[in-house]
Design an enzyme around this catalytic site. Sequence first.
Site, PDB file in Angstrom:
ATOM      1  N   HIS A  65       0.792  -1.238   0.113  1.00 13.61           N
ATOM      2  CA  HIS A  65       0.081   0.037   0.334  1.00 13.61           C
ATOM      3  C   HIS A  65       0.954   1.265   0.045  1.00 13.61           C
ATOM      4  O   HIS A  65       2.094   1.059   0.203  1.00 13.61           O
ATOM      5  CB  HIS A  65      -0.915  -0.078   1.244  1.00 13.61           C
TER       6      HIS A  65
HETATM    7  C1  T46 Z   1       2.908   0.563   6.778  1.00 13.11           C
HETATM    8  C2  T46 Z   1       3.634  -0.598   7.081  1.00 13.11           C
HETATM    9  C3  T46 Z   1       5.322  -0.322   7.222  1.00 13.11           C
HETATM   10  C4  T46 Z   1      -4.379  -0.575  13.208  1.00 13.11           C
HETATM   11  O1  T46 Z   1      -5.534  -0.845  13.824  1.00 13.11           O
HETATM   12  N1  T46 Z   1      -3.757   0.614  13.644  1.00 13.11           N
HETATM   13  C5  T46 Z   1      -2.398   0.530  13.455  1.00 13.11           C
HETATM   14  O2  T46 Z   1      -1.764   1.575  13.839  1.00 13.11           O
HETATM   15  C6  T46 Z   1      -2.016  -0.191  12.085  1.00 13.11           C
HETATM   16  C7  T46 Z   1      -0.485  -0.051  11.609  1.00 13.11           C
HETATM   17  C8  T46 Z   1      -2.754  -1.039  11.682  1.00 13.11           C
HETATM   18  N2  T46 Z   1      -3.903  -1.316  12.147  1.00 13.11           N
HETATM   19  C9  T46 Z   1      -4.776  -2.566  11.808  1.00 13.11           C
HETATM   20  C10 T46 Z   1      -5.326  -2.397  10.169  1.00 13.11           C
HETATM   21  C11 T46 Z   1      -5.307  -3.887   9.833  1.00 13.11           C
HETATM   22  O3  T46 Z   1      -6.476  -4.405  10.032  1.00 13.11           O
HETATM   23  O4  T46 Z   1      -4.027  -3.748  11.746  1.00 13.11           O
HETATM   24  C12 T46 Z   1      -4.324  -4.494  10.632  1.00 13.11           C
HETATM   25  C13 T46 Z   1      -3.007  -4.888   9.770  1.00 13.11           C
HETATM   26  O5  T46 Z   1      -2.407  -3.689   9.324  1.00 13.11           O
HETATM   27  P1  T46 Z   1      -1.821  -3.896   8.016  1.00 13.11           P
HETATM   28  O6  T46 Z   1      -2.227  -5.018   6.908  1.00 13.11           O
HETATM   29  O7  T46 Z   1      -1.973  -2.298   7.325  1.00 13.11           O
HETATM   30  O8  T46 Z   1      -0.257  -3.852   8.144  1.00 13.11           O
HETATM   31  P2  T46 Z   1       1.168  -4.028   7.308  1.00 13.11           P
HETATM   32  O9  T46 Z   1       2.193  -4.556   7.908  1.00 13.11           O
HETATM   33  O10 T46 Z   1       0.751  -4.540   5.888  1.00 13.11           O
HETATM   34  O11 T46 Z   1       1.381  -2.328   7.007  1.00 13.11           O
HETATM   35  C14 T46 Z   1       1.818  -1.539   8.157  1.00 13.11           C
HETATM   36  C15 T46 Z   1       0.981  -0.316   8.218  1.00 13.11           C
HETATM   37  O12 T46 Z   1      -0.297  -0.393   8.215  1.00 13.11           O
HETATM   38  C16 T46 Z   1       1.471   0.422   7.258  1.00 13.11           C
HETATM   39  O13 T46 Z   1       1.055   1.941   7.565  1.00 13.11           O
HETATM   40  O14 T46 Z   1       3.345   1.712   6.162  1.00 13.11           O
HETATM   41  O15 T46 Z   1       3.171  -1.460   7.921  1.00 13.11           O
END
Ligand code: T46
Length: 140
Positions: free
Chosen positions: A50
Amino acid sequence: MSLIKILDLQSLGDDRGSLVALETHRNIPFDIKRVYYIFDTRNGVSRGFHAHLELKQVAVCVRGSCRFVLDDGHCKEEVVLREPDKGLVIDGVVWREMHDFSEDCILMVLADEYYDENDYIRSYDEFLTYVSERRSIKGG
Ligand code: T46
């Protein structure tokens, strides 16, 4: 200009071990509003995929290693994070992917804003459209 900007977070080592302090506007170039960390990542799993519209972040691998790919829609660069006193700055509208997490990896991320799903672009096609439209507006 390279997409990979690494901050030297300055490890304060002595004969007891190491210590790194992270401080707003001292070694972190923004107000830190949120910290999250990723750990216990399953073998072979990649994350990210993303871009953010506004968010600024610094990623630090405090244990183990992982590989970041950053892509601004024009070029792609990658870096392996494995040092707990080095921080990868991720700002601007950049597509990010994280791969090759070591089993012991703890990836800590500092962010300048609270979590907001509306700040995410989670489709690569939408990301490419967004950056190319922005480029044509900026180009005149
Ligand atoms: C990024 C990379 C480096 C939350 O509720 N709060 C939070 O602060 C974050 C980061 C995530 N979430 C929830 C959203 C999703 O349901 O946790 C779940 C996993 O998040 P996501 O799939 O976006 O995780 P990554 O590892 O793909 O990405 C993360 C960050 O979201 C993003 O901002 O830059 O790490």
